[in-house]
Design an enzyme around this catalytic site. Structure first.
Site, mmCIF file in Angstrom:
data_model
loop_
_atom_site.group_PDB
_atom_site.id
_atom_site.type_symbol
_atom_site.label_atom_id
_atom_site.label_comp_id
_atom_site.label_asym_id
_atom_site.label_seq_id
_atom_site.Cartn_x
_atom_site.Cartn_y
_atom_site.Cartn_z
ATOM 1 N N LYS A 62 0.877 -1.182 0.000
ATOM 2 C CA LYS A 62 0.000 0.000 0.000
ATOM 3 C C LYS A 62 0.907 1.222 0.000
ATOM 4 O O LYS A 62 2.049 1.137 -0.452
ATOM 5 C CB LYS A 62 -0.921 -0.017 1.235
ATOM 6 C CG LYS A 62 -2.116 -0.943 1.081
ATOM 7 C CD LYS A 62 -3.129 -0.402 0.102
ATOM 8 C CE LYS A 62 -4.313 -1.315 -0.056
ATOM 9 N NZ LYS A 62 -5.269 -0.819 -1.040
ATOM 10 N N ASP A 63 0.429 2.363 0.525
ATOM 11 C CA ASP A 63 1.235 3.587 0.551
ATOM 12 C C ASP A 63 2.236 3.518 1.699
ATOM 13 O O ASP A 63 1.844 3.368 2.851
ATOM 14 C CB ASP A 63 0.337 4.808 0.732
ATOM 15 C CG ASP A 63 -0.715 4.868 -0.340
ATOM 16 O OD1 ASP A 63 -0.348 4.704 -1.498
ATOM 17 O OD2 ASP A 63 -1.894 5.074 -0.014
ATOM 18 N N LEU A 64 3.509 3.658 1.373
ATOM 19 C CA LEU A 64 4.522 3.299 2.342
ATOM 20 C C LEU A 64 5.546 4.388 2.614
ATOM 21 O O LEU A 64 5.959 5.119 1.728
ATOM 22 C CB LEU A 64 5.291 2.063 1.842
ATOM 23 C CG LEU A 64 4.458 0.838 1.477
ATOM 24 C CD1 LEU A 64 5.366 -0.242 0.922
ATOM 25 C CD2 LEU A 64 3.696 0.319 2.674
#
Length: 273
Positions: A62-64
């Protein structure tokens, strides 16, 4: 079902006894001990730990950024929260650290995002684990882009043609020509298989970057692969989240969800120090 690399929710509860008095609630999650950002400041990670951590990131992508990745003593990784890597710079004023891990197409809102915005973030985090310092440490969004292009080279005319904004196309065409660096020379003391992963991730054109599924099949991750566990989660239904409701309606809905939540019996391994 939930991806094993995404932080779980064991329980949610409130001490408030009625909707009128409802004000606070508590989320019970696995205890992880630290996050990747802190861990990298404390120690240089070994080759096998880097392999295992990046493998887990790709499984639960996901957004990391490092501070969003929790780790326990068994080197198990959980993603804590989402949404930072895809926001444009105007939405993240002053949030410098997140910028270092955001894909170039997000920094300047160049084009519609694909899932490879997340691959870029993984590549930045992996490079930092290998080097012991951030790879692209820009002081503002334009400097961030300059730092990126010192490694990736300036965009090709084919890539510039894909940009949705006339201003973006004009800006890209005005940039002085910079050649792409050979990552094997930048990471000269690094396992060549690890560099091969970075070469597939850190590409300016999002359509050319490796997907998470393709990245998992690269030789660097062979010893950790368990293909039967590389599951694709069911699509989350955002329809309720996107409805226009009053504060009172959201409060009632939240209170009802808390009262009807069925606690999960935690795995002893998940809660161990």
């Amino acid at each position: 079902f939930c991806l094993p690399q995404v932080i779980g929710l064991f329980d949610v509860f409130t001490a408030d006894l009625s909707l009128d008095k409802f004000h606070d609630f508590y989320l019970v999650m696995p205890f992880m001990g630290t996050d990747l950002g802190r861990l990298m400041k404390l120690q240089r990670l070994s080759e096998d730990k880097i392999q295992y951590l990046v493998y887990q990131m790709l499984k639960g992508l996901k957004d990391l950024k490092p501070g969003n990745l929790a780790i326990n003593q068994d080197c198990e990784l959980k993603i804590l929260d989402f949404g930072l890597a895809r926001q444009a710079d105007s939405e993240m004023t002053g949030y410098v650290v997140t910028r270092w891990y955001r894909a170039p197409e997000v920094i300047l809102s160049w084009m519609h995002y694909t899932q490879t915005v997340d691959i870029w973030s993984v590549g930045c985090i992996m490079a930092e684990m290998l080097q012991g310092k951030p790879l692209f440490k820009g002081s503002d969004h334009l400097n961030q882009l300059t730092e990126i292009m010192k490694v990736t080279g300036t965009p090709t005319q084919e890539f510039a043609a894909k940009l949705v904004s006339d201003d973006a196309r004009g800006y890209v065409k005005s940039l002085p020509k910079v050649e792409k660096k050979d990552l094997h020379s930048v990471f000269s003391t690094t396992n060549p298989q690890a560099v091969a992963v970075l070469e597939r991730m850190l590409l300016l054109d999002p359509e050319s970057r490796v997907s998470a599924e393709e990245a998992l099949m690269l030789p660097y991750f062979t010893e950790f692969r368990e293909p039967e566990e590389e599951t694709v989660p069911q699509q989350y239904d955002h329809s309720l989240d996107n409805t226009d409701q009053s504060l009172a309606q959201w409060k009632r809905h939240t209170f009802t969800e808390i009262l009807t939540f069925k606690p999960v019996v935690p795995d002893s391994k998940e809660t161990a120090l």
